[in-house]
Design an enzyme around this catalytic site. Structure first.
Site, PDB file in Angstrom:
ATOM      1  N   HIS A  25       6.766  95.418  70.874  1.00  0.00           N
ATOM      2  CA  HIS A  25       6.604  94.729  71.847  1.00  0.00           C
ATOM      3  C   HIS A  25       7.533  95.288  72.858  1.00  0.00           C
ATOM      4  O   HIS A  25       7.506  95.160  74.135  1.00  0.00           O
ATOM      5  CB  HIS A  25       7.118  93.135  71.267  1.00  0.00           C
ATOM      6  CG  HIS A  25       7.478  92.421  72.180  1.00  0.00           C
ATOM      7  ND1 HIS A  25       6.638  91.182  72.602  1.00  0.00           N
ATOM      8  CD2 HIS A  25       8.346  91.996  73.198  1.00  0.00           C
ATOM      9  CE1 HIS A  25       6.984  90.400  73.699  1.00  0.00           C
ATOM     10  NE2 HIS A  25       8.263  90.904  74.099  1.00  0.00           N
ATOM     11  N   GLU A  26       8.639  95.565  72.519  1.00  0.00           N
ATOM     12  CA  GLU A  26       9.979  95.951  73.291  1.00  0.00           C
ATOM     13  C   GLU A  26       9.591  97.337  74.225  1.00  0.00           C
ATOM     14  O   GLU A  26       9.768  97.649  75.236  1.00  0.00           O
ATOM     15  CB  GLU A  26      11.245  96.197  72.526  1.00  0.00           C
ATOM     16  CG  GLU A  26      11.819  94.825  72.195  1.00  0.00           C
ATOM     17  CD  GLU A  26      12.033  93.853  73.475  1.00  0.00           C
ATOM     18  OE1 GLU A  26      12.345  94.294  74.604  1.00  0.00           O
ATOM     19  OE2 GLU A  26      11.955  92.673  73.408  1.00  0.00           O
TER      20      GLU A  26
END
Length: 223
Positions: A25-26
């Site tokens: 996600h990051e």
């Protein structure tokens, strides 16, 4: 299965899910920002699929462990160390902000979809691994959809807040952007303080869209 065995089994199920879903996600934010002209994440070594580059001691390790213990191994949630993005360097600015913010939740939805597709291949594994693999994949669908929906709440510094700031007219976007310094305390209140007072609005906000997305994925993947 005893309590300790159940906890260890839950860790074996949730650990790979967290270490894939949360860091990716990051990393997705960093890759998207790079496409729009900001190489901050690249310079800090955060354009990496290595989970260790993105681990946050509390959000990725301690919080999930506490939730596993508190729920008897039935629920987990967490976050990674935010990828640094200099939004002022994005070009075009508004489109860059919106798409960079969407990259994280979009990655989680994609991971949920891929996890659903992989369920069709579980039969290729040795029989002793079937149940564990299904638990991992269904947990991946659940966690990724919860992460996607939670992060799309329209509150900075969540991704949904940045999307809203990028889409709203300036007169509305600026006051919302100023909320960012209060965003974490507000989130902590929603996550912990309100439930302690018997007011739990997050399930009401998150569960309906998670169910909707889950139903769509089940339909599209033929489960």
């Amino acid at each position: 299965m005893g309590d300790l065995d159940q906890l260890l089994y839950s860790i074996s199920v949730w650990a790979p899910v967290i270490l894939i879903a949360v860091p990716l996600h990051e990393a997705a934010h960093g890759f998207a920002a790079l496409k729009f002209g900001d190489d901050t994440a690249k310079r800090f070594g955060r354009l990496s699929m290595n989970p260790l580059r993105h681990v946050d001691l509390f959000g990725t390790l301690i919080m999930p462990a506490m939730l596993l213990l508190a729920s008897g191994g039935r629920f987990v949630f967490g976050w990674a160390k935010p990828v640094p993005v200099d939004f002022s360097r994005l070009r075009p600015f508004r489109a860059g902000m919106v798409l960079t913010a969407l990259a994280g939740p979009g990655t989680n939805v994609l991971l949920a979809f891929l996890s659903a597709l992989l369920i069709h291949a579980v039969g290729l594994l040795p029989p002793g691994m079937h149940d564990w693999a299904l638990d991992v994949l269904f947990s991946s669908i659940q966690l990724n959809l919860v992460l996607a929906v939670f992060n799309m709440l329209p509150l900075p510094p969540l991704d949904g807040g940045r999307v809203a700031v990028g889409l709203l007219p300036t007169a509305l976007a600026l006051p919302l952007a100023r909320l960012e310094r209060f965003g974490i305390p507000i989130l902590l209140g929603l996550l912990f303080l309100l439930p302690m007072a018997g007011i739990d609005i997050l399930p009401w906000l998150i569960e309906p869209p998670v169910r909707l997305l889950g139903s769509a994925i089940i339909h599209l993947t033929g489960l």
